[in-house]
Design an enzyme around this catalytic site. Structure first.
Site, PDB file in Angstrom:
ATOM      1  N   ASP A 111       0.841  -1.192   0.000  1.00  0.00           N
ATOM      2  CA  ASP A 111       0.000   0.000   0.000  1.00  0.00           C
ATOM      3  C   ASP A 111       0.884   1.253   0.000  1.00  0.00           C
ATOM      4  OD1 ASP A 111      -3.009   0.833   1.926  1.00  0.00           O
ATOM      5  OD2 ASP A 111      -2.217   1.531   0.000  1.00  0.00           O
ATOM      6  N   CYS A 171      -8.600  -1.732  -4.819  1.00  0.00           N
ATOM      7  CA  CYS A 171      -7.496  -2.026  -3.927  1.00  0.00           C
ATOM      8  C   CYS A 171      -8.087  -1.896  -2.525  1.00  0.00           C
ATOM      9  CB  CYS A 171      -6.294  -1.112  -4.195  1.00  0.00           C
ATOM     10  SG  CYS A 171      -6.722   0.546  -4.747  1.00  0.00           S
ATOM     11  N   ARG A 227      -3.327   2.243  -6.063  1.00  0.00           N
ATOM     12  CA  ARG A 227      -2.940   1.082  -6.859  1.00  0.00           C
ATOM     13  C   ARG A 227      -3.908   0.854  -8.031  1.00  0.00           C
ATOM     14  NH1 ARG A 227      -2.065  -2.543  -1.491  1.00  0.00           N
ATOM     15  NH2 ARG A 227      -3.788  -1.179  -0.861  1.00  0.00           N
ATOM     16  N   SER A 228      -5.192   1.089  -7.800  1.00  0.00           N
ATOM     17  CA  SER A 228      -6.180   0.911  -8.875  1.00  0.00           C
ATOM     18  C   SER A 228      -5.928   1.903 -10.007  1.00  0.00           C
ATOM     19  CB  SER A 228      -7.607   1.098  -8.326  1.00  0.00           C
ATOM     20  OG  SER A 228      -7.893   0.124  -7.340  1.00  0.00           O
ATOM     21  N   GLN A 275      -2.097   7.719  -6.470  1.00  0.00           N
ATOM     22  CA  GLN A 275      -2.119   8.472  -5.211  1.00  0.00           C
ATOM     23  C   GLN A 275      -0.772   9.039  -4.776  1.00  0.00           C
ATOM     24  OE1 GLN A 275      -2.003   6.343  -1.779  1.00  0.00           O
ATOM     25  NE2 GLN A 275      -2.585   8.040  -0.465  1.00  0.00           N
TER      26      GLN A 275
END
Ligand SMILES: CCc1ccc(NS(=O)(=O)O)cc1
Length: 308
Positions: free
Chosen positions: A207, A239, A245-246, A283
């Protein structure tokens, strides 16, 4: 490079530059080297320019008291204009709500649905969304537990026993384990109709971080795309929060398809467009750089240089 050209032409303040920054594929490797110079100075500058994109848009449904408990994170809320709406259940306030947004892809304006990792209290809503949206591929980019914290509910059956999620029955038909991902097929049934839904679970993405090797991620993207092909059904990608991550995964999937038909890429423009649909897509700056390094790996033909 493109950056130098922009500066020399005084384009840096043009409205077009604000939402798109195309780079020729023939110049992309050099572009990445320039962006990464001086401790990633230009990557930082470009990523910073994305900071407020989309943030003026409302998320009123997510904020309703009846829906607040359905959000894994209080600061990751779906914009109203692009949120996925469940078919409402009679007289049940908030029954159309799920923390999920439609996302454009290379093939269609709603190619993906990006959502948070289901909560125990929203896993039935998740399966309603899978059924109502006629999804046939689910991409999961987090482990359920990471560093001792629950990042996502185990929303599918633990074993081969058929399990009910609300009115929807799910059974695991098969499971293929690879070093860094697992691909399963679920039989999903409602009333008398059954469908096969593939589950692509990537398990090597920390993460807030990036996978150890770009080759591993590229091979996973290709493993999904080779099976999903150009399905008219939205691909659900999630995620834990459904943003970092997506978002990174989707941009790489889009780029790998784009470069077959185009001699320019615009990673900034891709992320810009996605942030108009869902907050914080891609992100971290490291994830933004990972996208560039992944495309560079593909263009330099180094996909097979490391173990998957
Ligand atoms: C602060 C909320 C938050 C938690 C986790 C993540 N990472 S993820 O979107 O890759 O799951 C992004 C944001």
């Amino acid at each position: 490079s493109f950056v130098t050209h922009v500066a020399s032409q005084g384009m840096a303040n043009s409205p077009l530059y604000a939402c798109s920054r195309s780079v020729k594929l023939s110049e992309f490797v050099q572009h990445v080297k320039i962006m990464g110079a001086d401790s990633d100075f230009r990557f930082s500058e470009e990523y910073e320019a994305l900071k407020m994109v989309g943030r003026e848009q409302p998320s009123t449904a997510a904020d309703l008291p009846v829906n607040r408990g359905k959000n894994r994170f209080t600061n990751i809320l779906p914009y109203d204009h692009s949120r996925v709406k469940l078919i409402p259940v009679d007289d049940e306030d908030g029954s159309d709500y799920i923390n999920a947004n439609y996302m454009p892809g290379f093939n269609s304006p709603r190619e993906y649905i990006v959502t948070q990792g289901p909560l125990p209290s929203t896993r039935d809503d998740f399966w309603r969304m899978v059924w109502e949206q006629n999804t046939r591929s689910i991409v999961m980019l987090t482990r359920c537990i990471e560093k001792g914290r629950e990042k996502c509910d185990h929303y599918w059956p633990i074993d081969s026993e058929q399990t009910y999620y609300g009115e929807i029955q799910v059974a695991v038909l098969n499971e293929s384990k690879y070093p860094y991902w697992t691909i399963s097929e679920f039989k999903v049934t409602l009333d008398m109709e059954s469908r096969v839904v593939r589950h692509f679970h990537f398990t090597a993405w920390p993460d807030f971080g990036v996978p150890e090797h770009t080759q591993t991620l590229i091979k996973f993207v290709r493993a999904m795309r080779d099976r999903a092909q150009y399905s008219p059904h939205p691909i659900i990608a999630h995620c834990s929060a459904g943003v970092g991550r997506s978002g990174t995964f989707i941009v790489i999937d889009r780029l790998i398809q784009l470069i077959k038909q185009s001699d320019t890429v615009d990673i900034f423009g891709n992320v810009y467009e996605m942030r108009k649909e869902r907050v914080w897509m891609v992100q971290t700056e490291q994830q933004y750089i990972c996208i560039h390094n992944s495309l560079r790996t593909v263009l330099e033909g180094r996909e097979d240089d490391m173990p998957t």
